[in-house]
Write an enzyme that holds these catalytic residues in place. Structure first.
Site, PDB file in Angstrom:
ATOM      1  N   HIS A 109     -26.274  30.411  34.244  1.00  0.00           N
ATOM      2  CA  HIS A 109     -26.889  30.618  35.550  1.00  0.00           C
ATOM      3  C   HIS A 109     -25.777  30.978  36.534  1.00  0.00           C
ATOM      4  CE1 HIS A 109     -29.927  30.238  38.637  1.00  0.00           C
ATOM      5  NE2 HIS A 109     -29.059  29.556  39.350  1.00  0.00           N
ATOM      6  N   LEU A 144     -35.971  23.387  35.253  1.00  0.00           N
ATOM      7  CA  LEU A 144     -35.385  24.724  35.388  1.00  0.00           C
ATOM      8  C   LEU A 144     -33.956  24.698  35.936  1.00  0.00           C
ATOM      9  CD1 LEU A 144     -35.937  27.868  35.343  1.00  0.00           C
ATOM     10  CD2 LEU A 144     -36.474  27.610  37.777  1.00  0.00           C
TER      11      LEU A 144
HETATM   12  C1  GAR Z   1     -26.297  37.088  34.780  1.00  0.00           C
HETATM   13  O1  GAR Z   1     -25.634  37.066  36.021  1.00  0.00           O
HETATM   14  C2  GAR Z   1     -26.910  35.732  34.481  1.00  0.00           C
HETATM   15  O2  GAR Z   1     -26.115  34.664  34.924  1.00  0.00           O
HETATM   16  C3  GAR Z   1     -28.188  35.806  35.253  1.00  0.00           C
HETATM   17  O3  GAR Z   1     -28.660  37.118  35.052  1.00  0.00           O
HETATM   18  C4  GAR Z   1     -27.534  37.978  34.845  1.00  0.00           C
HETATM   19  C5  GAR Z   1     -27.768  38.712  33.553  1.00  0.00           C
HETATM   20  O4  GAR Z   1     -26.799  39.694  33.336  1.00  0.00           O
HETATM   21  N1  GAR Z   1     -29.122  34.823  34.806  1.00  0.00           N
HETATM   22  C6  GAR Z   1     -29.984  34.203  35.595  1.00  0.00           C
HETATM   23  O5  GAR Z   1     -30.072  34.421  36.781  1.00  0.00           O
HETATM   24  C7  GAR Z   1     -30.854  33.167  34.896  1.00  0.00           C
HETATM   25  N2  GAR Z   1     -31.392  32.245  35.835  1.00  0.00           N
HETATM   26  P1  GAR Z   1     -26.627  40.338  31.905  1.00  0.00           P
HETATM   27  O6  GAR Z   1     -28.026  40.790  31.460  1.00  0.00           O
HETATM   28  O7  GAR Z   1     -25.726  41.523  32.125  1.00  0.00           O
HETATM   29  O8  GAR Z   1     -26.044  39.310  31.002  1.00  0.00           O
END
Ligand code: GAR
Length: 209
Positions: A109, A144
């Site tokens: 996260h 969550l």
């Molecule tokens: C990342 O920054 C991850 O931490 C975030 O989505 C992005 C995905 O990037 N996740 C969340 O916000 C989950 N709550 P990626 O598809 O390039 O790995």
């Protein structure tokens, strides 16, 4: 050889970092499948290019959250995973799903949890005037974006940052801590103590950049 299944919703850059580090560093593990909830998730092409099995379980094709969770679990279980890695997987998973993979479900996260669970983390960190932000790898529980913290990274919030600039700075650290946390898991180096806190004996659990 531990079997890793990675779930993505989009770009999949964390998935890529894990796949690459797993191969380069010869972990006792293999990424056996990448599963997305959207057919247009960009990361699927990378996985296919690396010869990794891919699947799509479209949440829109399911009549309910429970039905989606069940279809997803069926797809995952077909690959017999030791570890399920949520890498930018943007669906909330129900308690039954989480219980099924208890102790072998990791998430990343983009905030210093327990601050800013949920969406728009960078916007909220900027609005709160945070001077530091970062990312957290944690074991998933039904609550969550909570659950035992495995590893965190911290970065400065700089004058003039907008959401994109802060997200990019945090993402660069995600590509460091997520592969490391997954490596610790597959090498059996993570332990939960009696207080439900993750302990590991092999290196620092934080990255400051
Ligand atoms: C990342 O920054 C991850 O931490 C975030 O989505 C992005 C995905 O990037 N996740 C969340 O916000 C989950 N709550 P990626 O598809 O390039 O790995």
């Amino acid at each position: 050889m531990k079997r890793i299944v990675i779930l993505i919703s989009g770009r999949g850059s964390n998935m890529e970092a894990i796949v690459q580090r797993c191969a380069e560093q010869r972990w006792p593990a293999a990424v056996v499948a990448v599963i997305a909830n959207r057919a247009d998730a960009g990361g699927l092409a990378f996985a296919r290019g690396r010869g990794i099995a891919t699947a799509v379980v479209d949440h829109k094709a399911q009549p309910s959250r429970e039905a989606f969770d069940a279809a997803l679990a069926e797809a995952i279980d077909g690959y017999g995973p030791d570890l399920v890695v949520l890498a930018g997987f943007m669906r909330v998973l129900g308690a039954a799903f989480v219980a099924r993979y208890q102790g072998r479900l990791l998430n990343i996260h983009p905030s210093l949890l327990p601050a800013f669970p949920g969406l728009h983390t960078h916007r909220r960190a900027l609005a709160a005037g945070c001077k530091l932000s970062g990312a957290t790898v944690h074991l998933v529980t039904a609550d969550l974006d909570h659950g035992p913290i495995v590893m965190q990274s911290a970065v400065p919030v700089l004058a003039g940052d907008d959401e994109q600039a802060l997200a990019a700075r945090v993402l660069a650290t995600e590509h460091v801590i997520y592969p490391l946390a997954v490596r610790w898991f597959v090498e059996g180096k993570l332990r939960l103590d009696d207080a439900g806190i993750v302990r590991q004996a092999d290196g620092a659990s934080q990255v400051l950049m």
